[in-house]
Design an enzyme around this catalytic site. Structure first.
Site, PDB file in Angstrom:
ATOM      1  N   LYS A  26      28.294 -28.191 -32.315  1.00 34.40           N
ATOM      2  CA  LYS A  26      27.796 -27.759 -33.619  1.00 34.40           C
ATOM      3  C   LYS A  26      28.161 -28.779 -34.697  1.00 34.40           C
ATOM      4  CE  LYS A  26      28.141 -23.341 -34.160  1.00 34.40           C
ATOM      5  NZ  LYS A  26      29.004 -22.160 -34.171  1.00 34.40           N
ATOM      6  N   ARG A  95      33.680 -21.268 -38.339  1.00 38.93           N
ATOM      7  CA  ARG A  95      33.105 -21.023 -37.013  1.00 38.93           C
ATOM      8  C   ARG A  95      33.689 -21.949 -35.973  1.00 38.93           C
ATOM      9  NH1 ARG A  95      27.058 -19.560 -37.110  1.00 38.93           N
ATOM     10  NH2 ARG A  95      26.853 -18.588 -39.121  1.00 38.93           N
ATOM     11  N   GLY A 104      28.296 -17.106 -28.503  1.00 38.05           N
ATOM     12  CA  GLY A 104      28.909 -15.809 -28.782  1.00 38.05           C
ATOM     13  C   GLY A 104      30.297 -15.618 -28.208  1.00 38.05           C
ATOM     14  N   MET A 106      33.221 -17.224 -28.970  1.00 37.77           N
ATOM     15  CA  MET A 106      34.391 -17.339 -29.830  1.00 37.77           C
ATOM     16  C   MET A 106      34.087 -16.794 -31.220  1.00 37.77           C
ATOM     17  SD  MET A 106      36.070 -20.758 -28.331  1.00 37.77           S
ATOM     18  CE  MET A 106      34.640 -21.738 -28.619  1.00 37.77           C
ATOM     19  N   ARG A 339      20.816 -27.229 -31.727  1.00 39.86           N
ATOM     20  CA  ARG A 339      21.403 -27.611 -30.437  1.00 39.86           C
ATOM     21  C   ARG A 339      20.298 -27.582 -29.388  1.00 39.86           C
ATOM     22  NH1 ARG A 339      24.837 -22.032 -29.704  1.00 39.86           N
ATOM     23  NH2 ARG A 339      23.058 -20.671 -29.879  1.00 39.86           N
ATOM     24  N   HIS A 455      22.177 -11.708 -27.593  1.00 40.66           N
ATOM     25  CA  HIS A 455      23.236 -12.131 -26.675  1.00 40.66           C
ATOM     26  C   HIS A 455      22.814 -11.948 -25.212  1.00 40.66           C
ATOM     27  CE1 HIS A 455      26.963 -11.378 -24.346  1.00 40.66           C
ATOM     28  NE2 HIS A 455      27.351 -12.463 -25.001  1.00 40.66           N
ATOM     29  N   SER A 778      27.496 -36.267  12.819  1.00 45.14           N
ATOM     30  CA  SER A 778      27.046 -35.273  11.849  1.00 45.14           C
ATOM     31  C   SER A 778      28.250 -34.375  11.548  1.00 45.14           C
ATOM     32  CB  SER A 778      25.896 -34.454  12.420  1.00 45.14           C
ATOM     33  OG  SER A 778      25.558 -33.439  11.502  1.00 45.14           O
ATOM     34  N   CYS A 845      25.867 -31.323   8.341  1.00 48.53           N
ATOM     35  CA  CYS A 845      25.020 -30.157   8.625  1.00 48.53           C
ATOM     36  C   CYS A 845      25.725 -28.842   8.357  1.00 48.53           C
ATOM     37  CB  CYS A 845      24.454 -30.218  10.039  1.00 48.53           C
ATOM     38  SG  CYS A 845      25.729 -30.164  11.307  1.00 48.53           S
ATOM     39  N   TYR A 865      22.108 -38.947   5.462  1.00 48.00           N
ATOM     40  CA  TYR A 865      21.351 -37.731   5.145  1.00 48.00           C
ATOM     41  C   TYR A 865      22.270 -36.527   4.976  1.00 48.00           C
ATOM     42  CZ  TYR A 865      21.974 -36.247  10.016  1.00 48.00           C
ATOM     43  OH  TYR A 865      22.515 -35.870  11.207  1.00 48.00           O
TER      44      TYR A 865
HETATM   45  C1  PEP Z   1      29.685 -26.512  11.201  1.00 44.37           C
HETATM   46  O1  PEP Z   1      30.698 -26.175  11.789  1.00 44.37           O
HETATM   47  O2  PEP Z   1      29.690 -27.003  10.054  1.00 44.37           O
HETATM   48  C2  PEP Z   1      28.363 -26.315  11.813  1.00 44.37           C
HETATM   49  C3  PEP Z   1      27.272 -26.744  11.224  1.00 44.37           C
HETATM   50  O3  PEP Z   1      28.329 -25.585  12.949  1.00 44.37           O
HETATM   51  P1  PEP Z   1      28.376 -23.990  12.984  1.00 44.37           P
HETATM   52  O4  PEP Z   1      28.270 -23.484  11.597  1.00 44.37           O
HETATM   53  O5  PEP Z   1      27.239 -23.584  13.851  1.00 44.37           O
HETATM   54  O6  PEP Z   1      29.711 -23.755  13.606  1.00 44.37           O
END
Ligand code: PEP
Ligand code: MG
Length: 887
Positions: A26, A95, A104, A106, A339, A455, A778, A845, A865
């Site tokens: 502000k 303020r 809202g 403070m 803002r 709000h 992975s 993963c 990835y």
């Molecule tokens: C993991 O362990 O991160 C994984 C992808 O395998 P899961 O969740 O199937 O054990």
């Protein structure tokens, strides 16, 4: 010496917009507007670090008192009024204003400087004694509540009594005399409650207010807000002291809030609300339902013209949609705040793309402006067209999404019920910052009063939560925990469904359906008929140009693979093959395999499973034509597939030609004390190599068949739960043998990779050795988090929330990757793996693959990835673009 106080007014300011950390949002923008020549009342800002200094020492430094005194005398000069002057008093607002906006959260105090002497000066200067006494009464009420801790309802009781005895229908009908005697009663009340007189010395008032603003940084609602929004607790708040302008000086005065574009849809039109003859707090608090801004053209024409011109100038200058507060005092316009406006995701997309087309920002700016987590909102569900329900009421569509839940009328009840796992909709007359925890707990919010800027609307929109506000047909009884709409009564616990995109309120738990973007992704609607999809797609295309990380999906079926591809997945990072064994008659073949007495029996059962697996893989290769598909060998412990007693066991025993006792013996023998650390992952394929062999054959046969149909197949076979290179070597040999056999028999070659999950600390610690046998790593961060913390994935829910509540852990490590510990193992494994095998492909993963902060970590750690559930793919794509743009 570094200064702590920054003045602004009369066309010049000490600060600029770039000083948000010091001046708060502000304060920085008040300075910037002053520099731009926008009409802003003069004032000064106390730097945010002074808040932390005060909270640490509980006292004000002498240097700061000096600086404030100097700024105050400059302000007196700029305004031509004097603080405490009985004939022409300077009045100020005090303020809070943190670097990151906390709407809202403070405290604010208006009309500071009034006392029994200066009220007369204000009456004379305004020629309006009623206005002066009304301002004084508001000030005493606000100040005593915020600074002295006198409960606000005690003042409201006195006010109501005064209306009653004078016969006034509303506050506006109270005469100057009535207000004057009310102020006297207020003073007595303050003395009775606190044992101290109300302070009349403006200096005492000022410092009391400043200290209260600083203290408000530590209020529960402010701390909760920062926690939910990941705002640092050590920023502190700046304090803005600004000379008052009055929107309640008569019918040529007013106050309002406005957005330079529609915050709900993003449409390019000036959008706002205002009240004639009112002070700013009346609009924001939602006490009176305001008028649409267009009506200002008739009511306050000159100021309206100037407001239109100013809002345009501010938007061009800040190059983003602005949320502004203004006051008109006797026809003259003042801007009190500007803002960056909070907006829904559909609005954010539309505004960003329009601004690119208008030449205000670049495509890259547009990408940076959309937060990855926000994308969930355009993937939100809406009420199904088949619901055919009639709404019981319609309010303002403050924040989109469709949500159902049990009506509750109290924020504490909302929190308690949500903690018990119930879905609730919080219904309130209006919300205040005190309701914040209830809003967090609720699926949706419904209020009877207040506008799009109230709000409830602002807070819910910021959280991406469905909200309907200003639903005037509701008669709410908080005492009876019920609401009435016409002749329908809804009591606590009854179900409501809200459509935040249209403002419609329905009885019951209605079915919902996918959003427009989702319908295109599911192939139900054509892209050319879906403008919101087109915007989403355009932005995502720009994001894809900026990112370096590839984004894959975790899917197990051909259907999900197609959906994932429509979400923009560039392959599959994890196909959990065990999921394929659970369905229909497959589970019987699987059970036969498990209870087989010898290898021969096991092979016979596996022969039944092979064609089923092969068909699945072929479908997945087809769906992912030209993209990599990572297939993981069987992972969970075998007993998970067995029946858990009762009728199911009898049926299985009969179909396998076993007695129930024999079956029971097998089941008992397989039972493990600690299955997560037991006979699962590659340990299965090592003890029963024929399982790995069958799976590898199914993959290669499917690959050859698909390739013969012209499909570009790229299988990547992944071995789970490896802790030593010997395990991977063993499994790899089986896979390679199966490949040779299948390709020899079928006479076609298929390119493939063999890699491993890194999901145990020992795998990470010996990554250099493991890399000798792996084409890729992975990271299975679900198991890697579990085993690094020694924290059971299945049981953590019972106690982890306590850790988070008490701040022992900053985040749930199963949702946000623990960079300090788990991340250290990952970095080391990537480095050691690539030292052995330069160019080793690396991905993730675990669930973290779809979490924006974890995606940033993966980008910074040189991953190739990330892989996540299909719904998270757009989030991960955008997060990867942000990470690339930030580095
Ligand atoms: C993991 O362990 O991160 C994984 C992808 O395998 P899961 O969740 O199937 O054990
Ligand atoms: Mg795992």
């Amino acid at each position: 010496m570094q200064r702590s106080v920054y003045s602004f007014g009369n066309g010049r300011a000490d600060g600029t917009r770039d000083m948000k950390r010091t001046l708060g949002g502000k304060g920085a923008n008040l300075a910037e507007m002053t520099n731009l020549g926008v009409p802003v009342p003069p004032g000064f800002t106390i730097a945010a670090d002074q808040c932390m200094t005060y909270l640490a020492n509980s006292q004000v430094t002498e240097e700061l008192r000096q600086e404030v005194a100097t700024a105050l005398s400059q302000l007196e000069e700029a305004s031509g009024k004097r603080f405490g002057d009985a004939s022409n008093p300077l009045l100020v607002s005090v303020r809070s204003g943190a670097a990151v906006s906390m709407p809202g959260m403070m405290e604010t105090i208006l009309n500071l400087g009034l006392n029994d002497a200066t009220v007369a000066g204000l009456a004379a200067a305004s020629s309006n004694p009623r206005f002066a006494w009304d301002s004084y009464r508001r000030f005493v009420q606000m100040y005593s509540d915020v600074v002295m801790g006198v409960p606000i309802h005690r003042f409201e009781q006195l006010l109501a009594t005064k209306r009653l005895v004078t016969g006034a229908a509303s506050d506006a009908e109270l005469s100057a005399e009535a207000l004057q005697s009310l102020v006297g009663e207020y003073h007595q009340l303050v003395h009775a409650v606190t044992g101290q007189p109300f302070p009349h010395d403006p200096q005492v008032q000022l410092w009391g207010a400043i200290e209260a603003v600083w203290q408000s940084w530590t209020l529960k609602k402010a701390v909760d807000y920062r926690r939910v929004n990941s705002i640092a607790h050590d920023l502190g708040t700046a304090v803005n002291i600004v000379s008052m302008v009055f929107g309640n000086m008569g019918d040529d005065s007013g106050t309002g809030v406005a957005f330079t574009r529609d915050p709900s849809t993003g449409e390019h039109r000036f959008y706002g609300e205002f009240l004639v003859n009112a002070q700013g707090e009346d609009v924001v608090a939602g006490i009176r339902t305001p008028l649409p801004i267009e009506e200002m053209a008739q009511r306050l024409p000159g100021a309206y013209e100037q407001l239109l011109e100013t809002q345009h100038r501010l938007e061009q200058h800040f190059r983003d949609m602005q949320d502004i507060e203004f006051t008109v005092e006797r026809g003259k316009l003042y801007l009190l705040q500007t803002r960056t406006g909070k907006r829904t995701t559909p609005a954010a997309l539309r505004i960003a793309l329009d601004m690119v087309d208008e030449g205000l920002i670049t495509p890259r700016d547009a990408v940076k402006r959309i937060q990855p987590a926000q994308l969930d909102q355009v993937l939100h569900r809406v009420i199904a067209a088949t619901a055919h329900a009639t709404p019981i009421a319609v309010g303002l569509p403050a924040s989109p999404g469709a949500a159902s839940g049990m009506a509750v009328f109290d924020p504490d009840v909302a929190e308690q019920r949500a903690q018990r796992g119930e879905q609730v909709v919080l219904v309130r007359e209006e919300t205040t910052p005190e309701d914040f925890h209830g809003i967090v707990a609720a699926r949706a919010v419904l209020t009877a009063r207040g506008g799009m800027t109230s709000h409830a609307a602002v807070v819910a929109r910021g959280m991406g939560k469905c909200a309907i506000v200003g639903c005037a047909a509701l008669e709410i009884s908080h005492e009876q925990r019920s609401m009435k709409v016409g002749d329908v009564t809804v009591t606590e616990g009854e179900w409501l469904t809200l459509d935040g995109g249209t403002g419609r309120v329905f009885l019951g738990d209605l079915p919902t359906q996918p959003s427009e973007v989702m319908r295109v992704i599911n192939g139900v609607v054509a892209p050319e008929d879906a403008p919101s999809y087109q915007r989403f797609h355009r932005l995502m295309t720009w994001a894809d140009e900026d990112r370096r990380l590839r984004v894959r999906a975790n899917v197990d079926t051909p259907r999900d693979a197609r959906v994932a591809r429509n979400f923009g997945a560039e392959g599959i990072g994890l196909c959990r093959t065990e999921h394929m064994f659970f369905e229909g008659d497959r589970i019987t073949a699987m059970r036969e395999m498990i209870v087989a007495r010898d290898e021969g029996g096991r092979r016979r059962a596996l022969d039944k499973l092979l064609p089923m697996q092969r068909a699945d893989f072929e479908g997945i290769f087809q769906a992912m034509d030209g993209l990599p598909v990572t297939i993981r060998l069987l992972d969970p412990p075998l007993h998970e597939f067995l029946p858990h007693g009762g009728e199911e066991s009898s049926l299985l025993a009969a179909s396998l030609g076993l007695s129930r006792q024999e079956l029971q013996r097998v089941v008992s023998a397989l039972r493990e004390t600690n299955p997560m650390l037991g006979h699962r992952g590659c340990r299965l394929g090592i003890v029963f190599p024929e399982i790995t062999e069958m799976q590898a054959r199914a993959i290669f046969e499917a690959a050859v068949r698909a390739q013969r149909r012209g499909i570009d197949v790229r299988p990547e076979i992944m071995v789970p739960l490896v802790s030593d290179v010997s395990e991977l070597r063993h499994q790899r040999a089986i896979i390679e043998r199966a490949a040779e056999q299948v390709m020899g028999v079928m006479g076609d070659q298929v390119q493939y990779l063999v890699g491993t999950m890194i999901e145990l600390p020992r795998a990470a610690l010996t990554a250099d050795e493991i890399a000798t046998e792996a084409d890729f790593f992975s990271f299975g961060t679900n198991d890697l988090t579990q085993t690094t913390f020694g924290l059971s994935r299945d049981d953590a829910g019972r106690f982890l929330p306590h850790y988070l509540d008490r701040g022992l852990l900053p985040d749930d490590p199963f949702q946000v990757l623990d960079v300090k510990g788990v991340g250290k193992l990952i970095r080391m494994a990537v480095r050691d793996g690539r030292d052995t095998t330069p160019g080793l492909k690396v991905g993730i993963c675990g669930e973290h693959g779809g979490d924006p902060r974890s995606v940033t970590f993966c980008h910074e750690s040189g991953f190739d990835y990330v892989s996540c559930s299909p719904f998270r793919v757009p989030v991960a794509r955008l997060a990867a673009a942000h990470a690339a743009l930030a580095s």
